[in-house]
Motif scaffolding. Structure first.
Motif, PDB file in Angstrom:
ATOM      1  N   ALA A 151       0.855  -1.188   0.000  1.00 48.71           N
ATOM      2  CA  ALA A 151       0.000   0.000   0.000  1.00 48.71           C
ATOM      3  C   ALA A 151       0.888   1.233   0.000  1.00 48.71           C
ATOM      4  CB  ALA A 151      -0.933   0.013   1.212  1.00 48.71           C
ATOM      5  N   PRO A 234       1.261   4.899  -7.182  1.00 51.90           N
ATOM      6  CA  PRO A 234      -0.053   4.342  -7.578  1.00 51.90           C
ATOM      7  C   PRO A 234      -1.180   4.679  -6.601  1.00 51.90           C
ATOM      8  CG  PRO A 234       1.665   2.732  -7.941  1.00 51.90           C
ATOM      9  CD  PRO A 234       2.311   3.875  -7.214  1.00 51.90           C
ATOM     10  N   THR A 235      -0.841   4.869  -5.325  1.00 45.22           N
ATOM     11  CA  THR A 235      -1.838   5.121  -4.278  1.00 45.22           C
ATOM     12  C   THR A 235      -2.933   4.056  -4.328  1.00 45.22           C
ATOM     13  OG1 THR A 235      -1.323   7.477  -4.477  1.00 45.22           O
ATOM     14  CG2 THR A 235      -3.219   6.916  -3.155  1.00 45.22           C
ATOM     15  N   ALA A 236      -2.453   2.830  -4.359  1.00 46.69           N
ATOM     16  CA  ALA A 236      -3.333   1.663  -4.372  1.00 46.69           C
ATOM     17  C   ALA A 236      -2.923   0.730  -3.236  1.00 46.69           C
ATOM     18  CB  ALA A 236      -3.220   0.935  -5.707  1.00 46.69           C
ATOM     19  N   ILE A 238      -2.686  -3.481  -2.561  1.00 44.77           N
ATOM     20  CA  ILE A 238      -2.781  -4.807  -3.182  1.00 44.77           C
ATOM     21  C   ILE A 238      -2.580  -5.863  -2.102  1.00 44.77           C
ATOM     22  CG2 ILE A 238      -1.841  -6.361  -4.926  1.00 44.77           C
ATOM     23  CD1 ILE A 238      -0.730  -3.829  -6.336  1.00 44.77           C
ATOM     24  N   THR A 247      -7.166  -5.880  -5.327  1.00 42.90           N
ATOM     25  CA  THR A 247      -6.544  -4.575  -5.540  1.00 42.90           C
ATOM     26  C   THR A 247      -7.551  -3.478  -5.262  1.00 42.90           C
ATOM     27  OG1 THR A 247      -5.069  -5.463  -7.247  1.00 42.90           O
ATOM     28  CG2 THR A 247      -5.378  -3.069  -7.180  1.00 42.90           C
ATOM     29  N   LEU A 248      -7.252  -2.660  -4.255  1.00 44.50           N
ATOM     30  CA  LEU A 248      -8.062  -1.476  -3.981  1.00 44.50           C
ATOM     31  C   LEU A 248      -7.507  -0.379  -4.876  1.00 44.50           C
ATOM     32  CD1 LEU A 248      -7.944  -3.247  -1.272  1.00 44.50           C
ATOM     33  CD2 LEU A 248      -8.755  -1.186  -0.133  1.00 44.50           C
ATOM     34  N   ASN A 249      -8.271   0.009  -5.876  1.00 47.53           N
ATOM     35  CA  ASN A 249      -7.777   0.924  -6.898  1.00 47.53           C
ATOM     36  C   ASN A 249      -7.526   2.322  -6.346  1.00 47.53           C
ATOM     37  OD1 ASN A 249      -7.712  -0.928  -9.105  1.00 47.53           O
ATOM     38  ND2 ASN A 249      -9.938  -0.817  -9.209  1.00 47.53           N
ATOM     39  N   THR A 250      -6.786   3.094  -7.128  1.00 47.68           N
ATOM     40  CA  THR A 250      -6.464   4.448  -6.702  1.00 47.68           C
ATOM     41  C   THR A 250      -7.738   5.289  -6.568  1.00 47.68           C
ATOM     42  OG1 THR A 250      -4.940   6.284  -7.145  1.00 47.68           O
ATOM     43  CG2 THR A 250      -6.133   5.409  -9.026  1.00 47.68           C
ATOM     44  N   ARG A 251      -7.902   6.106  -5.539  1.00 44.67           N
ATOM     45  CA  ARG A 251      -7.034   6.158  -4.374  1.00 44.67           C
ATOM     46  C   ARG A 251      -7.669   5.317  -3.297  1.00 44.67           C
ATOM     47  NH1 ARG A 251      -4.838  12.139  -3.659  1.00 44.67           N
ATOM     48  NH2 ARG A 251      -6.612  12.320  -2.282  1.00 44.67           N
ATOM     49  N   PHE A 252      -6.912   4.349  -2.819  1.00 45.42           N
ATOM     50  CA  PHE A 252      -7.482   3.240  -2.053  1.00 45.42           C
ATOM     51  C   PHE A 252      -8.131   3.665  -0.744  1.00 45.42           C
ATOM     52  CE2 PHE A 252      -3.428   3.635   0.117  1.00 45.42           C
ATOM     53  CZ  PHE A 252      -3.708   3.278   1.431  1.00 45.42           C
ATOM     54  N   THR A 256     -13.698   3.917  -3.831  1.00 47.10           N
ATOM     55  CA  THR A 256     -13.075   3.409  -5.049  1.00 47.10           C
ATOM     56  C   THR A 256     -13.629   2.022  -5.370  1.00 47.10           C
ATOM     57  OG1 THR A 256     -10.949   3.034  -6.150  1.00 47.10           O
ATOM     58  CG2 THR A 256     -11.093   2.352  -3.855  1.00 47.10           C
TER      59      THR A 256
END
Length: 322
Positions: A151, A234-236, A238, A247-252, A256
């Motif tokens: 993260a 990426p501000t994600a 995983i 995967t919590l996509n940007t911005r996690f 999102t």
């Protein structure tokens, strides 16, 4: 049931987001706003249709109709302002980080318990639908146990020595401001680590520009975490499980979508949110107040203490002192 009358203490950018979100909270009323600048208070009150405005925090807190205060000032003021609100028997939702160190947080919690007044750290991610979904998957072990977590949160912030991010006296730097989110993600998913590795680079003002952290857990599990105010990341988030990768996509850390990858294929799960997301924590606070609670059942004191302890440990590792 009567409306919950909210006050906002400190009227910066995040206060504006919270005030906007209150429009999506049933039974919420933006009753009062306070800033040490009368002009700022007048402008903010007009923009967000607040019932009352104050150019003194103490004056707002003396208003007997006020139910709960959202503290949205820089980190270094959270401790003293929370105590001030609790002295006036006002419930408090205080922005993250709760305070500058564990000792301050312990005193804030002790004060809330003594006064029997509600207090909660405003870690809004805790209450977002996509985050709750992820925690459910972890607890159920639907995809097995976690093998690895990554993260990060980074963006190139303009170097403005008058602004909070580059001002050490205001608790600036990447760790407390945005690094708290990857750390909270790891803590929520895996708990407290057995060991911590951390390194950072620093700006001339003494704030950390970039922070790389590794949390080490039993069985070789690691959480690779990072924060930066000098580069875009990426501000994600995983999370690699035994049977899937989420995967919590940007911005996690904010509303999102989530990508679920399994041997059978890939699925994107959407979470429809008709707001900026700050309404969820406000709704929870109102629920707690309606039930007469003085501590959140979700963002508990124990959770806030664990979070600030991890932040303190990382600060020690990188040699960051405030």
């Amino acid at each position: 049931m009567k409306n919950i009358k909210w006050g906002i203490l400190g009227l910066g950018k995040i206060a504006g987001k919270f005030a906007t979100a209150l429009n999506n909270v049933e039974g919420a009323e933006l009753y009062a706003v306070a800033s040490r600048s009368k002009n700022k208070a007048e402008t903010f009150a007009k923009e967000h249709a607040a019932t009352k405005l104050f150019s003194s925090y103490e004056a707002m807190l003396k208003d007997e109709e006020l139910d709960v205060v959202y503290i949205a000032t820089p980190h270094v003021f959270h401790y003293e302002q929370t105590l001030l609100c609790l002295d006036h028997k006002k419930a408090v939702l205080c922005e993250k980080p709760f305070a500058m160190n564990k000792k301050q947080v312990e005193e804030m919690i002790a004060k809330a318990k003594k006064e029997k007044v509600f207090l909660m750290e405003a870690m809004w991610t805790q209450f977002l639908p996509h985050f709750k979904f992820v925690i459910e998957q972890i607890k159920s072990e639907k995809y097995g146990k976690i093998k690895n977590l990554k993260a990060d949160f980074g963006f190139p912030a303009p170097v403005d020595l008058d602004k909070r991010l580059y001002n050490k006296n205001l608790g600036g730097g990447s760790l407390l401001d945005i690094g708290i989110y990857p750390i909270f993600m790891a803590m929520s998913a895996l708990g407290a680590p057995e060991r911590i590795q951390a390194k950072a680079s620093f700006h001339d003002t003494g704030v950390d520009e970039n922070c790389d952290i590794i949390f080490e857990y039993k069985n070789g599990v690691e959480a690779e975490l990072g924060s930066s105010i000098i580069k875009q990341t990426p501000t994600a988030a995983i999370i690699q499980f035994e049977k899937a990768t989420l995967t919590l996509n940007t911005r996690f850390h904010e509303p999102t979508s989530i990508i679920i990858q399994t041997p059978e294929g890939e699925e994107t799960k959407e979470f429809k949110v008709n707001s900026n997301g700050y309404n969820f924590e406000a709704e929870h606070v109102q629920k707690m107040l309606s039930e007469g609670k003085t501590e959140s059942t979700e963002m508990t004191f124990e959770k806030s203490l664990q979070l600030i302890e991890l932040l303190d440990k990382v600060r020690t590792k990188i040699g960051l002192e405030y």
